[in-house]
Design an enzyme around this catalytic site. Structure first.
Site, PDB file in Angstrom:
ATOM      1  N   HIS A  16      -9.598  37.947  32.026  1.00 37.35           N
ATOM      2  CA  HIS A  16     -10.891  37.765  32.707  1.00 37.35           C
ATOM      3  C   HIS A  16     -11.148  38.927  33.678  1.00 37.35           C
ATOM      4  CE1 HIS A  16     -10.167  33.226  31.985  1.00 37.35           C
ATOM      5  NE2 HIS A  16     -11.201  33.562  31.232  1.00 37.35           N
ATOM      6  N   SER A 127      -6.124  31.198  29.162  1.00 39.31           N
ATOM      7  CA  SER A 127      -5.736  30.318  30.268  1.00 39.31           C
ATOM      8  C   SER A 127      -4.685  29.322  29.791  1.00 39.31           C
ATOM      9  CB  SER A 127      -6.965  29.588  30.809  1.00 39.31           C
ATOM     10  OG  SER A 127      -7.915  30.527  31.268  1.00 39.31           O
TER      11      SER A 127
HETATM   12  N1  COA Z   1      -9.391  37.532  28.405  1.00 41.34           N
HETATM   13  C1  COA Z   1      -8.565  36.483  28.487  1.00 41.34           C
HETATM   14  N2  COA Z   1      -8.910  35.250  28.153  1.00 41.34           N
HETATM   15  C2  COA Z   1     -10.139  35.081  27.729  1.00 41.34           C
HETATM   16  C3  COA Z   1     -11.058  36.107  27.627  1.00 41.34           C
HETATM   17  C4  COA Z   1     -10.645  37.386  27.987  1.00 41.34           C
HETATM   18  N3  COA Z   1     -11.445  38.453  27.903  1.00 41.34           N
HETATM   19  N4  COA Z   1     -12.186  35.619  27.158  1.00 41.34           N
HETATM   20  C5  COA Z   1     -11.968  34.320  26.971  1.00 41.34           C
HETATM   21  N5  COA Z   1     -10.732  33.998  27.314  1.00 41.34           N
HETATM   22  C6  COA Z   1     -10.068  32.721  27.160  1.00 41.34           C
HETATM   23  C7  COA Z   1      -9.987  31.885  28.386  1.00 41.34           C
HETATM   24  O1  COA Z   1      -8.785  32.107  29.050  1.00 41.34           O
HETATM   25  C8  COA Z   1     -10.098  30.512  27.821  1.00 41.34           C
HETATM   26  O2  COA Z   1      -8.852  30.080  27.366  1.00 41.34           O
HETATM   27  P1  COA Z   1      -8.517  28.521  27.122  1.00 41.34           P
HETATM   28  O3  COA Z   1      -9.374  28.066  25.985  1.00 41.34           O
HETATM   29  O4  COA Z   1      -7.085  28.545  26.817  1.00 41.34           O
HETATM   30  O5  COA Z   1      -8.859  27.806  28.392  1.00 41.34           O
HETATM   31  C9  COA Z   1     -11.036  30.714  26.650  1.00 41.34           C
HETATM   32  O6  COA Z   1     -10.810  32.007  26.218  1.00 41.34           O
HETATM   33  C10 COA Z   1     -12.480  30.655  26.987  1.00 41.34           C
HETATM   34  O7  COA Z   1     -12.638  30.213  28.291  1.00 41.34           O
HETATM   35  P2  COA Z   1     -13.599  30.783  29.390  1.00 41.34           P
HETATM   36  O8  COA Z   1     -14.052  32.159  29.098  1.00 41.34           O
HETATM   37  O9  COA Z   1     -12.956  30.548  30.703  1.00 41.34           O
HETATM   38  O10 COA Z   1     -14.800  29.873  29.273  1.00 41.34           O
HETATM   39  P3  COA Z   1     -15.230  28.748  28.305  1.00 41.34           P
HETATM   40  O11 COA Z   1     -15.349  29.222  26.907  1.00 41.34           O
HETATM   41  O12 COA Z   1     -14.441  27.522  28.585  1.00 41.34           O
HETATM   42  O13 COA Z   1     -16.638  28.615  28.972  1.00 41.34           O
HETATM   43  C11 COA Z   1     -18.898  28.167  29.212  1.00 41.34           C
HETATM   44  C12 COA Z   1     -17.712  28.248  28.285  1.00 41.34           C
HETATM   45  C13 COA Z   1     -18.536  27.530  30.562  1.00 41.34           C
HETATM   46  C14 COA Z   1     -19.475  29.538  29.450  1.00 41.34           C
HETATM   47  C15 COA Z   1     -19.863  27.302  28.457  1.00 41.34           C
HETATM   48  O14 COA Z   1     -19.200  26.078  28.148  1.00 41.34           O
HETATM   49  C16 COA Z   1     -21.104  27.010  29.254  1.00 41.34           C
HETATM   50  O15 COA Z   1     -21.962  27.852  29.387  1.00 41.34           O
HETATM   51  N6  COA Z   1     -21.189  25.766  29.763  1.00 41.34           N
HETATM   52  C17 COA Z   1     -22.366  25.301  30.468  1.00 41.34           C
HETATM   53  C18 COA Z   1     -23.300  24.538  29.502  1.00 41.34           C
HETATM   54  C19 COA Z   1     -24.067  25.522  28.654  1.00 41.34           C
HETATM   55  O16 COA Z   1     -24.945  26.205  29.147  1.00 41.34           O
HETATM   56  N7  COA Z   1     -23.699  25.600  27.379  1.00 41.34           N
HETATM   57  C20 COA Z   1     -24.263  26.596  26.475  1.00 41.34           C
HETATM   58  C21 COA Z   1     -25.495  26.166  25.764  1.00 41.34           C
HETATM   59  S1  COA Z   1     -25.282  24.707  24.820  1.00 41.34           S
END
Ligand code: COA
Length: 163
Positions: A16, A127
């Site tokens: 991140h 994560s």
């Molecule tokens: N380096 C390391 N890890 C990364 C990464 C990077 N460059 N990019 C992604 N990841 C990993 C994270 O560690 C995480 O790992 P995990 O699955 O083991 O926890 C995973 O990839 C992705 O997590 P993260 O980037 O923290 O976010 P997310 O995918 O959980 O988040 C949201 C998604 C919060 C952005 C999304 O759910 C959201 O926008 N929610 C609000 C509601 C909404 O608007 N939805 C969209 C329209 S329906």
């Protein structure tokens, strides 16, 4: 240009940080947004995640941290952010991000999503990998900022001793 980097950040990893540091070079202002992913059960409270990210980005003057519920595009509108940043590590991320960004585009086509390809040495970090590593007795110092490693150990070993 004001950009928003949303995620769950449970916890923040060096992967991140790679995206944050590079996006902060591109954007005038970058807001790291701790959002709710309803599919995920989190280990860290929102306050813990705000603290760990705030400390880890303190060397970046144009980066701030917020936490919100609801839609990411609604938060972007409220913050005046016109760009959504996400990182891509592998094809699997691409498919997921394509779906998310298309949904976001349907909700608000004035907010543009941009994707940064993860630095190769960091592309295996997630994560979950970090949490599992510490749960199994390993040290995540190579994978997370120092302040995150400290709180991660306290949290996991604290929880473990109460099992
Ligand atoms: N380096 C390391 N890890 C990364 C990464 C990077 N460059 N990019 C992604 N990841 C990993 C994270 O560690 C995480 O790992 P995990 O699955 O083991 O926890 C995973 O990839 C992705 O997590 P993260 O980037 O923290 O976010 P997310 O995918 O959980 O988040 C949201 C998604 C919060 C952005 C999304 O759910 C959201 O926008 N929610 C609000 C509601 C909404 O608007 N939805 C969209 C329209 S329906």
């Amino acid at each position: 240009m004001k950009a928003c980097y949303p995620g769950t950040f449970d916890p923040l990893t060096n992967g991140h940080m790679d995206i944050i540091e590079r996006a902060a070079e591109i954007a005038d202002e970058l807001i790291v947004a701790i959002m709710v992913n309803p599919d995920k059960k989190v280990l860290f409270s929102v306050l813990e995640r705000i603290d760990m990210i705030t400390e880890s980005v303190s060397h970046l003057p144009n980066v701030s941290v917020v936490a919100a519920e609801g839609l990411t595009v609604d938060l972007c509108r409220r913050l005046g952010a016109s760009v959504l940043v996400r990182g891509i590590r592998a094809v699997m991320d691409y498919e997921y991000e394509l779906q998310q960004s298309t949904a976001n585009m349907m909700l608000d086509d004035t907010i543009e999503s941009i994707f940064l390809v993860a630095t190769p040495e960091l592309s295996f970090i997630s994560s979950s990998v970090v949490k599992n590593l510490v749960l199994c007795g390993g040290d995540a110092e190579k994978f997370v900022p120092a302040s995150v490693n400290r709180i991660l150990k306290e949290k996991i070993h604290g929880n473990r001793s109460s099992l």
